[in-house]
Design a protein around this motif. Structure first.
Motif, PDB file in Angstrom:
ATOM      1  N   ALA A  39       0.645  -1.350   0.270  1.00  0.00           N
ATOM      2  CA  ALA A  39       0.354  -0.156   0.063  1.00  0.00           C
ATOM      3  C   ALA A  39       0.881   1.568  -0.102  1.00  0.00           C
ATOM      4  CB  ALA A  39      -0.887   0.265   1.312  1.00  0.00           C
ATOM      5  N   GLN A  40       1.826   1.334   0.660  1.00  0.00           N
ATOM      6  CA  GLN A  40       2.662   2.052   0.968  1.00  0.00           C
ATOM      7  C   GLN A  40       3.433   2.451  -0.602  1.00  0.00           C
ATOM      8  OE1 GLN A  40       6.127   1.208   3.156  1.00  0.00           O
ATOM      9  NE2 GLN A  40       6.792   3.693   3.737  1.00  0.00           N
ATOM     10  N   THR A  62       2.573   1.742  -3.504  1.00  0.00           N
ATOM     11  CA  THR A  62       1.159   2.258  -4.704  1.00  0.00           C
ATOM     12  C   THR A  62       1.124   3.319  -4.141  1.00  0.00           C
ATOM     13  OG1 THR A  62       0.214  -0.413  -4.502  1.00  0.00           O
ATOM     14  CG2 THR A  62      -1.300   1.421  -5.364  1.00  0.00           C
ATOM     15  N   ALA A  63       1.120   3.640  -3.107  1.00  0.00           N
ATOM     16  CA  ALA A  63       0.307   5.929  -2.099  1.00  0.00           C
ATOM     17  C   ALA A  63       1.555   6.140  -3.053  1.00  0.00           C
ATOM     18  CB  ALA A  63      -0.116   5.515  -0.961  1.00  0.00           C
ATOM     19  N   HIS A  64       3.107   5.932  -3.161  1.00  0.00           N
ATOM     20  CA  HIS A  64       3.869   6.561  -3.824  1.00  0.00           C
ATOM     21  C   HIS A  64       3.755   7.046  -5.535  1.00  0.00           C
ATOM     22  CE1 HIS A  64       7.663   8.422  -4.036  1.00  0.00           C
ATOM     23  NE2 HIS A  64       8.116   7.679  -5.069  1.00  0.00           N
ATOM     24  N   ARG A  84       1.053   6.770  -6.689  1.00  0.00           N
ATOM     25  CA  ARG A  84      -0.152   7.942  -7.204  1.00  0.00           C
ATOM     26  C   ARG A  84       0.838   9.121  -7.059  1.00  0.00           C
ATOM     27  NH1 ARG A  84      -5.423   3.973  -4.637  1.00  0.00           N
ATOM     28  NH2 ARG A  84      -4.569   2.634  -6.207  1.00  0.00           N
ATOM     29  N   MET A  85       1.556   9.313  -6.419  1.00  0.00           N
ATOM     30  CA  MET A  85       1.951  10.681  -5.204  1.00  0.00           C
ATOM     31  C   MET A  85       2.519  10.744  -6.546  1.00  0.00           C
ATOM     32  SD  MET A  85       3.612  11.867  -2.348  1.00  0.00           S
ATOM     33  CE  MET A  85       5.045  11.591  -3.140  1.00  0.00           C
ATOM     34  N   ARG A 133      -4.962  14.802  -5.194  1.00  0.00           N
ATOM     35  CA  ARG A 133      -4.928  14.074  -5.737  1.00  0.00           C
ATOM     36  C   ARG A 133      -3.298  13.259  -4.986  1.00  0.00           C
ATOM     37  NH1 ARG A 133      -4.268  13.736 -11.471  1.00  0.00           N
ATOM     38  NH2 ARG A 133      -3.193  11.631 -11.006  1.00  0.00           N
ATOM     39  N   ALA A 178      -3.018  11.127  -2.098  1.00  0.00           N
ATOM     40  CA  ALA A 178      -1.916  10.129  -1.963  1.00  0.00           C
ATOM     41  C   ALA A 178      -0.559  10.033  -1.009  1.00  0.00           C
ATOM     42  CB  ALA A 178      -1.280  10.050  -3.759  1.00  0.00           C
ATOM     43  N   HIS A 235      -2.021   8.693   2.057  1.00  0.00           N
ATOM     44  CA  HIS A 235      -2.564   7.058   2.325  1.00  0.00           C
ATOM     45  C   HIS A 235      -0.838   6.802   2.571  1.00  0.00           C
ATOM     46  CE1 HIS A 235      -6.564   7.461  -0.773  1.00  0.00           C
ATOM     47  NE2 HIS A 235      -6.242   7.996   0.719  1.00  0.00           N
ATOM     48  N   ARG A 236       0.308   7.521   1.570  1.00  0.00           N
ATOM     49  CA  ARG A 236       1.453   6.942   1.606  1.00  0.00           C
ATOM     50  C   ARG A 236       2.016   6.960   3.267  1.00  0.00           C
ATOM     51  NH1 ARG A 236       6.363   9.138  -0.760  1.00  0.00           N
ATOM     52  NH2 ARG A 236       6.731  10.669   0.933  1.00  0.00           N
ATOM     53  N   ALA A 278      -0.118   4.310   5.178  1.00  0.00           N
ATOM     54  CA  ALA A 278       0.746   2.690   5.013  1.00  0.00           C
ATOM     55  C   ALA A 278       1.657   2.716   5.752  1.00  0.00           C
ATOM     56  CB  ALA A 278       0.944   3.271   3.380  1.00  0.00           C
TER      57      ALA A 278
END
Length: 295
Positions: free
Chosen positions: A95-96, A98-100, A102-103, A136, A140, A143-144, A147
């Motif tokens: 998850a960490q 994926t969030a990165h 996306r960022m 976004r 993100a 979220h990072r 995570a």
């Protein structure tokens, strides 16, 4: 296993098949007694000692003690619990990452060249796209960070659980549901701390060396005098906006290294102790060397 653990006491045994396997078919019998209460015989002890490694592989769910005093196998329920804690770390890291990603994607969209704009409509449209990209990116990033915190907590839980299981096995504590509950309680109590007690020596040199070195690195009592060669240094993170990790991130990484070392070393010791050469192979090797010896 029950007869071995109860020795020199007796065990209550029921059932025709059990009686035949222990007393009826073997000659001499593996157990002796009457009216359902039996104790292990010397033949039974020898059978347990010589066949333990094979039975430990065939029946991994049975927490049978090593007759040579080696490390106690972890119960299957405890191993599943530790695997779930280890899986929580992997999920948090995924998850960490994926969030990165996306960022990074949002940052690229926010930095796109918008020079070819014509009219007020284009201005409003590009302004909306920029606002969305920035939103976004902020989401993100949040979220990072979440995570990352989940990963840190999962690492602490896993490290305390593995170390608690290691201590119980090294000290010969009884296995079972109580051990699993104690390990879960240790994981819950330690989820907010990176400090774990020093693991005791288990008597296996290879395991003790690896575990104590990993603990010394975590505690700061063992430092490398010279830096690692370039070919042995870990590659830089793919996260370009990250520099050297702060102190607490380094401690968490060392804690994870300790947990992985303890789990891998202890599992490896159990596998090694479960896999001695069979008497047939050992006898064949001895005959070969005696026959080929010039003396």
């Amino acid at each position: 296993m029950r007869l071995w653990k109860a020795d020199p006491g007796t065990v209550r045994i029921w059932g025709y098949n059990t009686y035949e396997a222990l007393i009826g078919r073997p000659s001499p019998p593996y157990a002796e007694g009457k009216d359902g209460d039996y104790r292990i015989t010397e033949t039974g002890r020898e059978h347990y000692r010589t066949r333990w490694a094979r039975y430990a592989v065939l029946y991994p769910d049975v927490a049978a003690p090593d007759p040579e005093g080696g490390p106690e196998p972890w119960p299957a329920d405890l191993q599943r619990t530790l695997d779930r804690m280890k899986g929580a770390i992997e999920l948090a890291h995924r998850a960490q990452w994926t969030a990165h990603l996306r960022m990074e994607e949002a940052q690229k969209d926010a930095a796109k060249d918008t020079a070819a704009r014509e009219g007020a409509a284009d201005e409003e449209w590009y302004a909306l796209l920029l606002e969305q990209a920035q939103a976004r990116g902020a989401l993100a990033l949040a979220h990072r960070e979440r995570a990352t915190e989940e990963a840190v907590v999962a690492i602490r839980r896993y490290a305390h659980a593995v170390c608690a299981a290691y201590v119980a096995s090294a000290e010969g504590s009884p296995a079972g549901a109580d051990l699993t509950a104690a390990v879960v309680a240790a994981a819950h109590a330690g989820q907010g701390s990176t400090k774990v007690p020093r693991p005791p020596a288990c008597g296996l040199h290879r395991v003790d060396t690896a575990v104590q070195e990993a603990y010394g690195t975590l505690a700061g009592t063992r430092t490398r005098r010279r830096p690692l060669p370039k070919q042995m240094q870990s590659a830089r993170s793919a996260w370009k906006d990250w520099t050297d990790p702060p102190e607490h991130d380094l401690v968490v990484r060392r804690l994870l290294h300790l947990a992985r070392t303890v789990a891998a070393s202890w599992t490896g010791a159990r596998c090694a102790s479960r896999s001695p050469p069979s008497p047939v192979i050992a006898s064949a090797r001895q005959s070969f060397w005696l026959a080929s010896s010039p003396c």
